[in-house]
Design a protein around this motif. Sequence first.
Motif, short mmCIF file in Angstrom:
data_model
loop_
_atom_site.label_atom_id
_atom_site.label_comp_id
_atom_site.label_asym_id
_atom_site.label_seq_id
_atom_site.Cartn_x
_atom_site.Cartn_y
_atom_site.Cartn_z
N ALA A 352 0.95 -37.59 20.11
CA ALA A 352 1.25 -36.19 20.38
C ALA A 352 1.67 -36.22 21.97
O ALA A 352 1.12 -36.92 22.83
CB ALA A 352 -0.15 -35.42 20.12
N MET A 353 2.73 -35.48 22.05
CA MET A 353 3.50 -35.35 23.39
C MET A 353 3.32 -33.62 23.80
O MET A 353 3.82 -32.93 23.04
CB MET A 353 4.66 -35.67 23.26
N VAL A 354 2.81 -33.43 25.05
CA VAL A 354 2.83 -31.99 25.39
C VAL A 354 3.70 -32.07 26.64
O VAL A 354 3.02 -32.39 27.91
CB VAL A 354 1.38 -31.42 25.70
N SER A 355 5.08 -31.68 26.65
CA SER A 355 5.71 -31.83 27.76
C SER A 355 6.84 -30.50 27.89
O SER A 355 7.70 -30.57 28.57
CB SER A 355 6.55 -33.11 27.82
N PRO A 379 1.41 -29.54 34.34
CA PRO A 379 0.45 -30.66 33.73
C PRO A 379 1.42 -31.24 32.41
O PRO A 379 1.84 -30.12 31.78
CB PRO A 379 -0.82 -30.24 33.40
N VAL A 380 1.24 -32.42 32.18
CA VAL A 380 1.68 -32.82 30.72
C VAL A 380 0.46 -33.64 30.14
O VAL A 380 -0.61 -33.90 30.81
CB VAL A 380 2.85 -33.88 31.04
N ALA A 381 0.75 -34.14 28.87
CA ALA A 381 -0.19 -34.89 28.24
C ALA A 381 0.25 -35.53 27.12
O ALA A 381 1.33 -35.29 26.35
CB ALA A 381 -1.36 -33.73 27.58
N ILE A 382 -0.61 -36.83 26.75
CA ILE A 382 -0.34 -37.28 25.55
C ILE A 382 -1.70 -37.53 24.72
O ILE A 382 -2.81 -37.62 25.45
CB ILE A 382 0.48 -38.60 25.63
N GLY A 383 -1.62 -37.79 23.61
CA GLY A 383 -2.70 -38.01 22.78
C GLY A 383 -2.39 -38.94 21.46
O GLY A 383 -1.71 -38.97 20.77
N CYS A 384 -2.91 -40.20 21.70
CA CYS A 384 -2.81 -41.29 20.69
C CYS A 384 -3.95 -41.22 19.62
O CYS A 384 -5.04 -41.43 20.16
CB CYS A 384 -2.74 -42.60 21.43
N GLY A 385 -3.63 -41.05 18.50
CA GLY A 385 -4.46 -41.11 17.30
C GLY A 385 -4.66 -42.46 16.91
O GLY A 385 -4.25 -43.29 17.42
N GLU A 386 -5.54 -42.62 16.26
CA GLU A 386 -6.06 -43.81 15.28
C GLU A 386 -4.99 -44.52 14.64
O GLU A 386 -4.12 -43.79 14.03
CB GLU A 386 -7.45 -43.73 14.76
N GLU A 387 -5.01 -45.89 14.57
CA GLU A 387 -3.92 -46.42 13.69
C GLU A 387 -3.96 -45.87 12.13
O GLU A 387 -5.08 -45.37 11.73
CB GLU A 387 -3.97 -47.80 13.76
N VAL A 388 -2.62 -45.62 11.75
CA VAL A 388 -2.54 -44.92 10.29
C VAL A 388 -2.20 -46.20 9.24
O VAL A 388 -1.19 -47.07 9.45
CB VAL A 388 -1.45 -44.02 10.29
N TYR A 412 -2.26 -32.97 19.06
CA TYR A 412 -1.24 -31.91 19.58
C TYR A 412 -2.15 -30.80 19.80
O TYR A 412 -2.32 -30.22 20.76
CB TYR A 412 0.04 -31.54 18.64
N GLU A 413 -2.85 -30.01 18.91
CA GLU A 413 -3.46 -28.92 19.05
C GLU A 413 -4.63 -28.97 20.03
O GLU A 413 -5.08 -28.27 20.64
CB GLU A 413 -4.01 -28.53 17.54
N ALA A 414 -5.44 -30.31 19.82
CA ALA A 414 -6.36 -30.68 20.63
C ALA A 414 -5.96 -30.47 22.08
O ALA A 414 -6.51 -29.91 23.11
CB ALA A 414 -7.00 -31.87 20.58
N LEU A 415 -4.73 -31.08 22.62
CA LEU A 415 -4.24 -30.98 23.85
C LEU A 415 -3.77 -29.76 24.56
O LEU A 415 -3.99 -29.29 25.37
CB LEU A 415 -3.02 -31.77 24.03
N VAL A 416 -3.15 -28.76 23.48
CA VAL A 416 -2.80 -27.54 23.84
C VAL A 416 -3.87 -26.56 23.95
O VAL A 416 -3.95 -25.53 24.91
CB VAL A 416 -2.03 -27.14 22.48
N ASP A 417 -4.88 -26.77 23.26
CA ASP A 417 -6.19 -26.02 23.34
C ASP A 417 -7.25 -26.17 24.81
O ASP A 417 -8.19 -25.68 24.98
CB ASP A 417 -6.93 -26.04 22.30
N MET A 418 -6.71 -27.37 25.49
CA MET A 418 -7.59 -27.80 26.51
C MET A 418 -7.39 -26.91 27.61
O MET A 418 -6.31 -26.30 27.81
CB MET A 418 -7.21 -29.39 26.84
#
Length: 418
Positions: A352-355, A379-388, A412-418
């Motif tokens: 997930a990218m928040v930019s 601020p920007v953010a990334i979120g890497c999930g578990e391997e699919v 993405y939603e977790a990052l946006v809600d922070m």
Amino acid sequence: MVKISFCGSFHSFTMRLHLVLLFPLLSQSLAFSSPAVVQRVQGRSLLSLSSDPLAETKTDQAAGAEEESSLEPLYLAASQQVEGALTQIISDENTLNPLVHFTKEYLTANQNAFKAGNEEASSGKAAQRILEGIKLGMTHGLGENKYMFGPSHTALRGKDPEAEDGNTYDFYAFGCDFFRPCMNVEKSVVLGQENLQKAMDQVAAGENVVFFANHQSEADPQVFSVCMEKAGFGENAEEVTYVAGHKVTTDPLAVPFSMGRNLICIHSKKHINVDPDTKPLKQKQNLAAMGALLQTLKKGGAAIWVAPSGGRDRRDLETGKVPIAPFDSKTIDMFRLMANKSKVPTHYYPLAMVSYDLCPPPDYVVAGVGEQRNVRFVPVAIGCGEEVSSVGGLESRDKFCKATEEACQRHYEALVDM
């Protein structure tokens, strides 16, 4: 694409650009504090939001005045010096106005960063960077010396001039240094660092990793690098390969940033049908790009960033929110197919990218190049999930795509809600 009107050869134009733009600002950045320069008032509109550069509406003038008034004296002086230099070498307002707008946006973002305590965002240093970016764009993005990308591209780092046709410039460092001051790194977030660690360990073991990411801004490669640096993976970030669309390899301002990245160069499905006459050539180029991708995967130890949506996320004009653009299952299928052909273990991670707010794209898709560019200090953010897990055959491909997109959406939603 608009053209720049200038006299003489492209070489003399480049030299003039270097002399006119760089010497007054790179060598005399303290001149920005000159009262005479600070108080100097330009006698014409600096920004036109109209597609007609000659149409100066009251709205345009008000927007330009508001933008200029937001710059404090040192940054305003820097903006006016850059504009004055650009005006001397560019006669086409369709080319000049976007550059002036971008300069003001960049300086405003740096001004806000400087207020937040980032000394690298001072007016002098910010002006040096914007001038360097424009110089590189003019040198490598236009004219007879325009840099041409093949189906794949190896980042030009200047570390091995013999292998880089004499290049001694680090384009990767330039791109990161250019956008880093516009990111509020202190408040930026990296989630899923344990997943990033696992992915990097797999790459180090000679296996491949594919990050299926949403895409929000032209600066996403730099965002990913800076966030990886923050998480302690700076050296790993330098080796990532990006799947790039035609804009970042043809737009003059984007070209030098792309030159510093490892790339697989393709035409996305959103733009391949824009010009029917060139569609066969684009399809041929895409086949060559897939061949380059396969060779990259066969070598092993590759980390690849790709946006399965084929473009950037766009703002919902009704809600004002920025939803993730839907992933294209055919794109994901292609990567799984290439990975299977490579015979090298390949792992897939949602990213997930928040930019969006860093460099907001237009609210509509523009087929050509040369879009108006905006920059913010955020601020920007990334979120890497578990391997699919990649299991099953064709019957499970939709399920795999859905699982990947949903995982990206959750982060993405977790990052946006922070």
